[in-house]
Write a protein that holds these residues in place. Structure first.
Motif, mmCIF file in Angstrom:
data_model
loop_
_atom_site.group_PDB
_atom_site.id
_atom_site.type_symbol
_atom_site.label_atom_id
_atom_site.label_comp_id
_atom_site.label_asym_id
_atom_site.label_seq_id
_atom_site.Cartn_x
_atom_site.Cartn_y
_atom_site.Cartn_z
ATOM 1 N N ILE A 103 2.662 1.898 -12.481
ATOM 2 C CA ILE A 103 2.616 2.955 -11.472
ATOM 3 C C ILE A 103 1.208 3.056 -10.904
ATOM 4 O O ILE A 103 0.227 3.112 -11.640
ATOM 5 C CB ILE A 103 3.042 4.318 -12.058
ATOM 6 N N LEU A 104 1.122 3.107 -9.593
ATOM 7 C CA LEU A 104 -0.116 3.370 -8.869
ATOM 8 C C LEU A 104 -0.105 4.838 -8.468
ATOM 9 O O LEU A 104 0.907 5.336 -7.971
ATOM 10 C CB LEU A 104 -0.179 2.501 -7.605
ATOM 11 N N THR A 105 -1.223 5.539 -8.687
ATOM 12 C CA THR A 105 -1.316 6.925 -8.229
ATOM 13 C C THR A 105 -2.456 7.056 -7.235
ATOM 14 O O THR A 105 -3.456 6.330 -7.316
ATOM 15 C CB THR A 105 -1.506 7.921 -9.394
ATOM 16 N N MET A 106 -2.276 7.966 -6.290
ATOM 17 C CA MET A 106 -3.277 8.210 -5.251
ATOM 18 C C MET A 106 -3.310 9.688 -4.904
ATOM 19 O O MET A 106 -2.338 10.409 -5.141
ATOM 20 C CB MET A 106 -2.927 7.447 -3.963
ATOM 21 N N GLY A 107 -4.402 10.094 -4.273
ATOM 22 C CA GLY A 107 -4.561 11.463 -3.824
ATOM 23 C C GLY A 107 -4.485 11.566 -2.313
ATOM 24 O O GLY A 107 -5.291 10.956 -1.602
ATOM 25 N N ALA A 108 -3.540 12.342 -1.824
ATOM 26 C CA ALA A 108 -3.367 12.511 -0.381
ATOM 27 C C ALA A 108 -4.553 13.221 0.257
ATOM 28 O O ALA A 108 -4.818 13.043 1.451
ATOM 29 C CB ALA A 108 -2.075 13.281 -0.090
ATOM 30 N N GLN A 109 -5.277 14.015 -0.532
ATOM 31 C CA GLN A 109 -6.443 14.711 -0.004
ATOM 32 C C GLN A 109 -7.715 13.882 -0.161
ATOM 33 O O GLN A 109 -8.796 14.322 0.233
ATOM 34 C CB GLN A 109 -6.596 16.065 -0.706
ATOM 35 N N ILE A 110 -7.571 12.681 -0.711
ATOM 36 C CA ILE A 110 -8.711 11.802 -0.956
ATOM 37 C C ILE A 110 -8.731 10.628 0.014
ATOM 38 O O ILE A 110 -9.780 10.270 0.537
ATOM 39 C CB ILE A 110 -8.688 11.258 -2.411
ATOM 40 N N VAL A 111 -7.582 9.990 0.226
ATOM 41 C CA VAL A 111 -7.518 8.800 1.081
ATOM 42 C C VAL A 111 -6.788 9.108 2.380
ATOM 43 O O VAL A 111 -5.870 9.918 2.410
ATOM 44 C CB VAL A 111 -6.825 7.609 0.376
ATOM 45 N N GLY A 112 -7.196 8.436 3.421
ATOM 46 C CA GLY A 112 -6.501 8.534 4.701
ATOM 47 C C GLY A 112 -5.291 7.617 4.719
ATOM 48 O O GLY A 112 -5.101 6.780 3.830
ATOM 49 N N ASP A 113 -4.500 7.760 5.750
ATOM 50 C CA ASP A 113 -3.255 7.003 5.866
ATOM 51 C C ASP A 113 -3.475 5.492 5.822
ATOM 52 O O ASP A 113 -2.769 4.767 5.121
ATOM 53 C CB ASP A 113 -2.528 7.370 7.162
ATOM 54 N N GLN A 114 -4.430 4.998 6.593
ATOM 55 C CA GLN A 114 -4.650 3.550 6.669
ATOM 56 C C GLN A 114 -5.192 2.984 5.363
ATOM 57 O O GLN A 114 -4.780 1.912 4.925
ATOM 58 C CB GLN A 114 -5.579 3.209 7.843
ATOM 59 N N VAL A 115 -6.114 3.695 4.746
ATOM 60 C CA VAL A 115 -6.631 3.248 3.443
ATOM 61 C C VAL A 115 -5.506 3.252 2.421
ATOM 62 O O VAL A 115 -5.368 2.308 1.623
ATOM 63 C CB VAL A 115 -7.819 4.119 2.978
ATOM 64 N N ALA A 116 -4.686 4.283 2.416
ATOM 65 C CA ALA A 116 -3.571 4.367 1.463
ATOM 66 C C ALA A 116 -2.641 3.163 1.616
ATOM 67 O O ALA A 116 -2.211 2.577 0.616
ATOM 68 C CB ALA A 116 -2.800 5.671 1.658
ATOM 69 N N LYS A 117 -2.347 2.765 2.823
ATOM 70 C CA LYS A 117 -1.493 1.589 3.045
ATOM 71 C C LYS A 117 -2.137 0.334 2.460
ATOM 72 O O LYS A 117 -1.465 -0.487 1.828
ATOM 73 C CB LYS A 117 -1.242 1.380 4.532
ATOM 74 N N LYS A 118 -3.432 0.175 2.668
ATOM 75 C CA LYS A 118 -4.136 -1.001 2.140
ATOM 76 C C LYS A 118 -4.167 -0.991 0.614
ATOM 77 O O LYS A 118 -4.035 -2.035 -0.021
ATOM 78 C CB LYS A 118 -5.558 -1.065 2.707
ATOM 79 N N VAL A 119 -4.353 0.177 0.033
ATOM 80 C CA VAL A 119 -4.362 0.304 -1.425
ATOM 81 C C VAL A 119 -2.990 -0.067 -1.988
ATOM 82 O O VAL A 119 -2.881 -0.837 -2.954
ATOM 83 C CB VAL A 119 -4.789 1.726 -1.853
ATOM 84 N N VAL A 120 -1.943 0.452 -1.383
ATOM 85 C CA VAL A 120 -0.576 0.141 -1.820
ATOM 86 C C VAL A 120 -0.305 -1.353 -1.683
ATOM 87 O O VAL A 120 0.227 -1.987 -2.603
ATOM 88 C CB VAL A 120 0.452 0.982 -1.023
ATOM 89 N N ASP A 121 -0.680 -1.940 -0.562
ATOM 90 C CA ASP A 121 -0.463 -3.378 -0.364
ATOM 91 C C ASP A 121 -1.208 -4.194 -1.419
ATOM 92 O O ASP A 121 -0.661 -5.159 -1.973
ATOM 93 C CB ASP A 121 -0.919 -3.811 1.030
ATOM 94 N N ALA A 122 -2.445 -3.811 -1.708
ATOM 95 C CA ALA A 122 -3.236 -4.540 -2.707
ATOM 96 C C ALA A 122 -2.559 -4.469 -4.073
ATOM 97 O O ALA A 122 -2.493 -5.476 -4.794
ATOM 98 C CB ALA A 122 -4.649 -3.973 -2.782
ATOM 99 N N TYR A 123 -2.046 -3.312 -4.422
ATOM 100 C CA TYR A 123 -1.369 -3.128 -5.709
ATOM 101 C C TYR A 123 -0.086 -3.956 -5.797
ATOM 102 O O TYR A 123 0.192 -4.590 -6.817
ATOM 103 C CB TYR A 123 -1.075 -1.646 -5.918
ATOM 104 N N LEU A 124 0.685 -3.956 -4.741
ATOM 105 C CA LEU A 124 1.986 -4.620 -4.768
ATOM 106 C C LEU A 124 1.911 -6.132 -4.555
ATOM 107 O O LEU A 124 2.858 -6.845 -4.888
ATOM 108 C CB LEU A 124 2.917 -3.997 -3.722
ATOM 109 N N ASN A 125 0.815 -6.615 -4.025
ATOM 110 C CA ASN A 125 0.718 -8.035 -3.691
ATOM 111 C C ASN A 125 0.050 -8.876 -4.772
ATOM 112 O O ASN A 125 -0.293 -10.032 -4.518
ATOM 113 C CB ASN A 125 0.000 -8.217 -2.349
#
Length: 159
Positions: A103-125
């Motif tokens: 499981i990857l966890t993130m903070g919506a009040q910490i990362v912006g939308d575009q960074v969050a997408k890149k973080v998710v992609d990095a985790y899943l790839n």
């Protein structure tokens, strides 16, 4: 790949953005909520996603709350689950490569939308290559020992 996705009301908007992003890439998403901006306690959603991972109903999970800390702590209480907080690409990759985090966890009040997408992609790839298997095995063994000892206490003491 099936993804278990969840977040509290603080993450409602970002969760929707991540869900759409993943669906556009062809991922199969199980959305565990929340489904509105009404208040939801993050442990409730985190436990559902952790249970889905534990029962192998999903290959990986993504949890989002205000900071990502609460859902990480809650998910990690579920036996057999490793949740990792990441707000950058390198940490997201290492969550999988070094720790085999389900499981990857993130903070919506910490990362912006575009960074969050890149973080998710990095985790899943990336896939765990067992490079830190010895270390991950130590975590798993400690957890098994702790759970076993506590179950024995319940049986013995009737608690």
């Amino acid at each position: 790949m099936k993804i278990a996705l969840g977040g509290d009301n603080n993450a409602f908007k970002l969760k929707g953005i991540i869900k759409e992003h993943l669906e556009n890439q062809g991922f199969d998403i199980d959305d565990y909520g929340c489904h509105s901006e009404d208040a939801v306690d993050y442990p409730d959603v985190a436990y559902e996603v952790a249970q889905a991972i534990s029962e192998e109903k999903a290959d990986r999970g993504i949890l989002i709350c205000g900071t990502g800390i609460g859902v990480s702590i809650a998910a990690n209480k579920y036996p057999g689950v490793r949740a990792a907080l990441a707000h950058d690409v390198y940490s997201a990759e290492r969550a999988q490569l070094s720790n085999n985090a389900q499981i990857l966890t993130m903070g919506a009040q910490i990362v912006g939308d575009q960074v969050a997408k890149k973080v998710v992609d990095a985790y899943l790839n990336v896939e765990w290559a067992e490079g830190s298997k010895r270390k991950v095995d130590k975590i798993i063994e400690q957890e098994k020992q702790f759970v076993s000892e506590n179950l024995q206490d319940v049986v013995t003491k009737g608690c």
